[in-house]
Write an enzyme that holds these catalytic residues in place. Structure first.
Site, short mmCIF file in Angstrom:
data_model
loop_
_atom_site.label_atom_id
_atom_site.label_comp_id
_atom_site.label_asym_id
_atom_site.label_seq_id
_atom_site.Cartn_x
_atom_site.Cartn_y
_atom_site.Cartn_z
N ASP A 103 -2.37 14.93 33.33
CA ASP A 103 -1.79 14.22 32.19
C ASP A 103 -0.79 15.14 31.50
O ASP A 103 -1.05 16.33 31.31
CB ASP A 103 -2.91 13.82 31.22
CG ASP A 103 -2.45 12.78 30.22
OD1 ASP A 103 -2.99 11.67 30.23
OD2 ASP A 103 -1.53 13.09 29.40
N ILE A 104 0.35 14.58 31.14
CA ILE A 104 1.40 15.40 30.52
C ILE A 104 0.99 15.87 29.12
O ILE A 104 1.48 16.88 28.63
CB ILE A 104 2.73 14.58 30.48
CG1 ILE A 104 3.93 15.47 30.38
CG2 ILE A 104 2.73 13.58 29.35
CD1 ILE A 104 5.24 14.72 30.64
N ASN A 144 -8.43 2.73 29.95
CA ASN A 144 -8.01 1.83 28.88
C ASN A 144 -7.34 0.62 29.53
O ASN A 144 -6.28 0.75 30.13
CB ASN A 144 -7.04 2.55 27.93
CG ASN A 144 -7.69 3.70 27.20
OD1 ASN A 144 -8.87 3.64 26.88
ND2 ASN A 144 -6.94 4.76 26.94
N GLN A 161 -4.21 0.86 25.97
CA GLN A 161 -3.45 1.25 27.17
C GLN A 161 -1.99 1.39 26.75
O GLN A 161 -1.42 0.45 26.17
CB GLN A 161 -3.61 0.20 28.28
CG GLN A 161 -2.90 0.62 29.57
CD GLN A 161 -3.08 -0.39 30.71
OE1 GLN A 161 -3.76 -1.41 30.54
NE2 GLN A 161 -2.45 -0.11 31.83
N HIS A 200 -4.72 3.33 35.30
CA HIS A 200 -5.04 4.74 35.52
C HIS A 200 -6.41 5.05 34.95
O HIS A 200 -6.79 4.54 33.90
CB HIS A 200 -3.98 5.66 34.89
CG HIS A 200 -3.69 5.34 33.46
ND1 HIS A 200 -2.85 4.31 33.08
CD2 HIS A 200 -4.12 5.91 32.31
CE1 HIS A 200 -2.79 4.25 31.77
NE2 HIS A 200 -3.56 5.21 31.26
N HIS A 215 -8.64 8.08 33.47
CA HIS A 215 -8.59 9.44 32.92
C HIS A 215 -9.85 10.18 33.37
O HIS A 215 -10.96 9.64 33.28
CB HIS A 215 -8.63 9.42 31.39
CG HIS A 215 -7.45 8.78 30.73
ND1 HIS A 215 -6.45 9.51 30.13
CD2 HIS A 215 -7.12 7.48 30.53
CE1 HIS A 215 -5.57 8.69 29.60
NE2 HIS A 215 -5.95 7.44 29.83
#
Ligand code: 5GP
Ligand code: ZN
Length: 149
Positions: free
Chosen positions: A30-31, A87, A94, A100, A102
């Protein structure tokens, strides 16, 4: 899907720090990680939300999430656990509309660090972190091979 950042990552048109990839799935850091090693698992084929997702792919995504949760325990990240979270839809917060999962590594007693990470969401040495998770996956593979032998 054009305009989808995660489709651009899959196509290699946007940067990402990959942790795992196969024919149908891709996992990358994750960024804006909450904890070190916070990873997102996505189907390569665009699906906006769970309404849109082939259940077999959903099962594959969870299977990989399960493996990554085990891998981070076996990695230098020395996780003691992980939060797995999906989410589904705007109502559920979301923000990127490509499904996606997590995987957020956790350690015993990390409540304050987790709260801080949730607010700051700063990356931590992405290349080293991804390499550590890949090494954890390798360790898991070896352990499973040894158990079968
Ligand atoms: P959501 O709230 O939709 O479940 O979470 C979306 C996640 O995607 C966020 O944690 C956010 O930091 C991450 N994210 C958004 N854009 C990018 C990007 O371009 N690259 C990566 N690696 N992660 C992203
Ligand atoms: Zn997409």
């Amino acid at each position: 899907m054009s305009g989808c950042i995660f489709c651009r990552i899959v196509a290699g048109d946007a940067p990402s720090t990959r942790v795992y990839e196969d024919d149908t799935l891709c996992a990358f850091l994750d960024i804006r990680p909450i904890t070190r090693g916070h990873t997102l698992i996505i189907p390569k084929q665009h699906a906006t939300n769970l309404d849109d997702l082939d259940p077999a792919l959903g099962a594959a995504i969870f299977t990989l999430g399960h493996r990554l949760a085990k891998a981070v325990r076996r990695s230098e990240l020395a996780a003691d656990g992980a939060n797995l979270l999906l989410n589904d839809g705007k109502a559920a917060f979301q923000t990127v509309h490509h499904v996606h999962l997590h995987v957020v590594p956790r350690r015993h007693g990390d409540r304050l660090a987790f709260a801080k990470g949730f607010l700051l969401r700063r990356p931590h040495e992405s290349d080293l972190t991804a390499a550590a998770i890949r090494a954890g996956l390798d360790r898991l593979d070896t352990e499973e091979r040894d158990t079968r032998a």
